[in-house]
Design a protein around this motif. Structure first.
Motif, mmCIF file in Angstrom:
data_model
loop_
_atom_site.group_PDB
_atom_site.id
_atom_site.type_symbol
_atom_site.label_atom_id
_atom_site.label_comp_id
_atom_site.label_asym_id
_atom_site.label_seq_id
_atom_site.Cartn_x
_atom_site.Cartn_y
_atom_site.Cartn_z
ATOM 1 N N GLU A 23 -38.192 -9.078 -15.760
ATOM 2 C CA GLU A 23 -37.761 -8.326 -14.574
ATOM 3 C C GLU A 23 -38.656 -7.123 -14.297
ATOM 4 O O GLU A 23 -38.197 -6.033 -13.952
ATOM 5 N N ALA A 24 -39.962 -7.334 -14.470
ATOM 6 C CA ALA A 24 -40.952 -6.294 -14.190
ATOM 7 C C ALA A 24 -41.526 -6.519 -12.793
ATOM 8 O O ALA A 24 -41.642 -7.661 -12.340
ATOM 9 N N PRO A 25 -41.893 -5.462 -12.117
ATOM 10 C CA PRO A 25 -42.495 -5.642 -10.791
ATOM 11 C C PRO A 25 -43.857 -6.326 -10.900
ATOM 12 O O PRO A 25 -44.575 -6.162 -11.887
ATOM 13 N N ILE A 26 -44.187 -7.103 -9.889
ATOM 14 C CA ILE A 26 -45.511 -7.728 -9.814
ATOM 15 C C ILE A 26 -46.480 -6.623 -9.390
ATOM 16 O O ILE A 26 -46.266 -5.955 -8.376
ATOM 17 N N GLN A 27 -47.541 -6.437 -10.178
ATOM 18 C CA GLN A 27 -48.502 -5.375 -9.888
ATOM 19 C C GLN A 27 -49.853 -5.975 -9.524
ATOM 20 O O GLN A 27 -50.241 -7.003 -10.060
ATOM 21 N N LYS A 28 -50.558 -5.278 -8.628
ATOM 22 C CA LYS A 28 -51.886 -5.717 -8.207
ATOM 23 C C LYS A 28 -52.856 -4.546 -8.216
ATOM 24 O O LYS A 28 -52.463 -3.398 -8.024
ATOM 25 N N VAL A 32 -56.002 -8.591 -7.003
ATOM 26 C CA VAL A 32 -55.908 -9.215 -8.323
ATOM 27 C C VAL A 32 -54.615 -8.791 -9.019
ATOM 28 O O VAL A 32 -54.295 -7.607 -9.086
ATOM 29 N N LEU A 33 -53.879 -9.783 -9.542
ATOM 30 C CA LEU A 33 -52.653 -9.487 -10.284
ATOM 31 C C LEU A 33 -52.975 -8.829 -11.620
ATOM 32 O O LEU A 33 -53.947 -9.182 -12.288
ATOM 33 N N ILE A 34 -52.131 -7.875 -11.994
ATOM 34 C CA ILE A 34 -52.259 -7.150 -13.253
ATOM 35 C C ILE A 34 -51.066 -7.538 -14.136
ATOM 36 O O ILE A 34 -49.919 -7.540 -13.682
ATOM 37 N N ALA A 35 -51.334 -7.839 -15.395
ATOM 38 C CA ALA A 35 -50.281 -8.241 -16.325
ATOM 39 C C ALA A 35 -49.449 -7.041 -16.770
ATOM 40 O O ALA A 35 -49.980 -5.936 -16.922
ATOM 41 N N PRO A 36 -48.151 -7.250 -17.009
ATOM 42 C CA PRO A 36 -47.339 -6.189 -17.598
ATOM 43 C C PRO A 36 -47.919 -5.785 -18.957
ATOM 44 O O PRO A 36 -48.517 -6.609 -19.664
ATOM 45 N N SER A 37 -47.731 -4.553 -19.336
ATOM 46 C CA SER A 37 -48.371 -4.038 -20.547
ATOM 47 C C SER A 37 -47.947 -4.759 -21.822
ATOM 48 O O SER A 37 -48.720 -4.817 -22.772
ATOM 49 N N THR A 38 -46.762 -5.337 -21.853
ATOM 50 C CA THR A 38 -46.298 -6.022 -23.057
ATOM 51 C C THR A 38 -46.703 -7.493 -23.131
ATOM 52 O O THR A 38 -46.400 -8.171 -24.109
ATOM 53 N N ARG A 62 -41.417 -3.006 -34.198
ATOM 54 C CA ARG A 62 -42.146 -1.962 -33.456
ATOM 55 C C ARG A 62 -43.343 -2.633 -32.792
ATOM 56 O O ARG A 62 -43.902 -3.585 -33.311
ATOM 57 N N GLN A 63 -43.728 -2.115 -31.657
ATOM 58 C CA GLN A 63 -44.968 -2.576 -31.027
ATOM 59 C C GLN A 63 -45.565 -1.458 -30.186
ATOM 60 O O GLN A 63 -44.854 -0.614 -29.662
ATOM 61 N N SER A 64 -46.896 -1.465 -30.128
ATOM 62 C CA SER A 64 -47.604 -0.489 -29.306
ATOM 63 C C SER A 64 -48.830 -1.162 -28.717
ATOM 64 O O SER A 64 -49.365 -2.120 -29.289
#
Length: 126
Positions: A23-28, A32-38, A62-64
């Protein structure tokens, strides 16, 4: 300790599917589409990680993520996954095994992202 190198083609379709699933917004960036950080955590699905029992259930402890540049659609990535630490601890549910991993991904020889993830399982390792 253990290391695995694999290739991953990041497509617009996989970015959209992952974005919708969390449920993350689609980013561009421009067109060009940008992937969610995770998203790099999903790259493991294509890799056969020999030190993790596929029949075992893992939870994220944990994750970073550290980015040099955003992950873009249509990137051909070379990913290096390393198990950097494995430690046993005793928890309320019994013995826990913590697996610390570092995933680095590059595109055309340029570093894109480094992700550190701790996965936790219950019971003895393989």
């Amino acid at each position: 300790m253990s290391r695995l190198t694999f290739r991953y083609h990041l497509t617009a379709e996989t970015i959209i599917a992952y974005s919708l699933s969390i449920e993350a917004p689609i980013q561009k960036m421009g067109d060009v589409l940008i992937a969610p950080s995770t998203m790099p955590i999903t790259f493991w699905k294509i890799a056969d990680v020999p030190w993790l029992d596929k029949d075992n259930t893992f939870i994220h402890g944990r994750q970073s993520f550290i980015y040099k540049v955003p992950l873009k659609a249509d990137s051909h990535l070379v990913c290096d996954l390393s198990l950097t630490k494995m430690e046993k601890k005793v928890g309320r549910s019994g013995e826990l095994i913590l697996y610390t991993h570092v995933l680095t991904c590059a595109c055309k020889g340029e570093p894109i992202v480094t992700a550190e993830t701790v996965l936790i399982s219950i019971g003895d390792p393989l």
